[in-house]
Design a protein around this motif. Structure first.
Motif, short mmCIF file in Angstrom:
data_model
loop_
_atom_site.label_atom_id
_atom_site.label_comp_id
_atom_site.label_asym_id
_atom_site.label_seq_id
_atom_site.Cartn_x
_atom_site.Cartn_y
_atom_site.Cartn_z
N SER A 198 0.85 -1.16 0.06
CA SER A 198 0.04 0.02 -0.05
C SER A 198 0.96 1.26 0.10
N ASP A 207 2.07 1.78 3.57
CA ASP A 207 3.04 1.00 4.16
C ASP A 207 4.37 1.75 4.66
N PHE A 255 1.97 1.27 9.35
CA PHE A 255 1.26 0.72 8.72
C PHE A 255 1.66 -0.43 7.93
N ASN A 269 0.64 -3.91 5.78
CA ASN A 269 -0.41 -5.18 5.15
C ASN A 269 -1.73 -4.94 5.72
N GLY A 270 -2.42 -3.94 6.02
CA GLY A 270 -3.58 -3.82 6.70
C GLY A 270 -3.64 -3.52 8.17
N ASN A 303 -6.76 -1.42 12.40
CA ASN A 303 -6.30 -1.92 11.04
C ASN A 303 -6.55 -0.75 10.10
N TYR A 304 -6.47 -0.68 8.67
CA TYR A 304 -6.56 0.34 8.06
C TYR A 304 -7.06 -0.29 6.45
N THR A 305 -7.97 0.47 5.88
CA THR A 305 -8.30 0.01 4.47
C THR A 305 -8.18 1.30 3.53
N GLN A 306 -7.73 0.94 2.28
CA GLN A 306 -7.65 1.92 1.49
C GLN A 306 -9.07 2.16 0.73
N GLN A 307 -9.63 3.29 0.84
CA GLN A 307 -10.75 3.82 0.39
C GLN A 307 -10.92 4.31 -1.12
N PHE A 331 -7.58 6.71 3.16
CA PHE A 331 -7.36 5.63 3.80
C PHE A 331 -8.35 5.93 5.01
#
Length: 127
Positions: free
Chosen positions: A40, A43, A56, A58-59, A77-81, A86
């Motif tokens: 990401s 990361d 950060f 791998n999520g 955790n994190y997610t890419q929007q 993010f």
């Protein structure tokens, strides 16, 4: 054979060929592996204005002290929007609260973030 008979047989052949949906019985087709996109653009390690380091990877998201004790302050955790947005869902181990933070990658080395309570802060890429 007249034209009408030829046309009817051709249409029947096309119709029957459309009914075949997979490989013949007893044969196995191997699924095509999908490419992995583990990397990401966020990361790595990031620091806030106070020197607190967030990682950060791998999520997974974590924040630790830099005072030599390396104490875990928050994790989640994190997610890419989208390509530059993010969302972090984290639990503060200090406050024992859960929160959501939205961050915008404004440059490859700067994340501008806003917490669900309205607080704003900037993270700068380390190293």
């Amino acid at each position: 054979m007249n034209i009408r008979t030829s046309l009817t047989l051709s249409l029947a052949a096309v119709g029957l060929s459309a009914c075949v949906s997979g490989p013949p019985q007893g044969q196995y087709t191997r699924p095509v592996p999908q490419p992995q996109t583990a990397f990401s653009p966020v990361d790595g390690q990031w620091a806030d204005a106070n020197g607190i380091v967030s990682t950060f990877q791998n999520g997974a998201f974590s924040t630790r002290t830099t005072d030599g004790t390396n104490t875990l302050l928050a994790s989640g955790n994190y997610t890419q929007q989208s390509d530059r947005l993010f969302e972090i869902n984290m639990t503060s181990l200090v406050r024992k609260t859960q929160s959501r933070v939205n961050c915008a990658l404004v440059t490859p080395t700067q994340l501008n973030c806003t917490s669900d309570s309205g607080g704003q802060f900037t993270l700068s890429r380390r190293g």
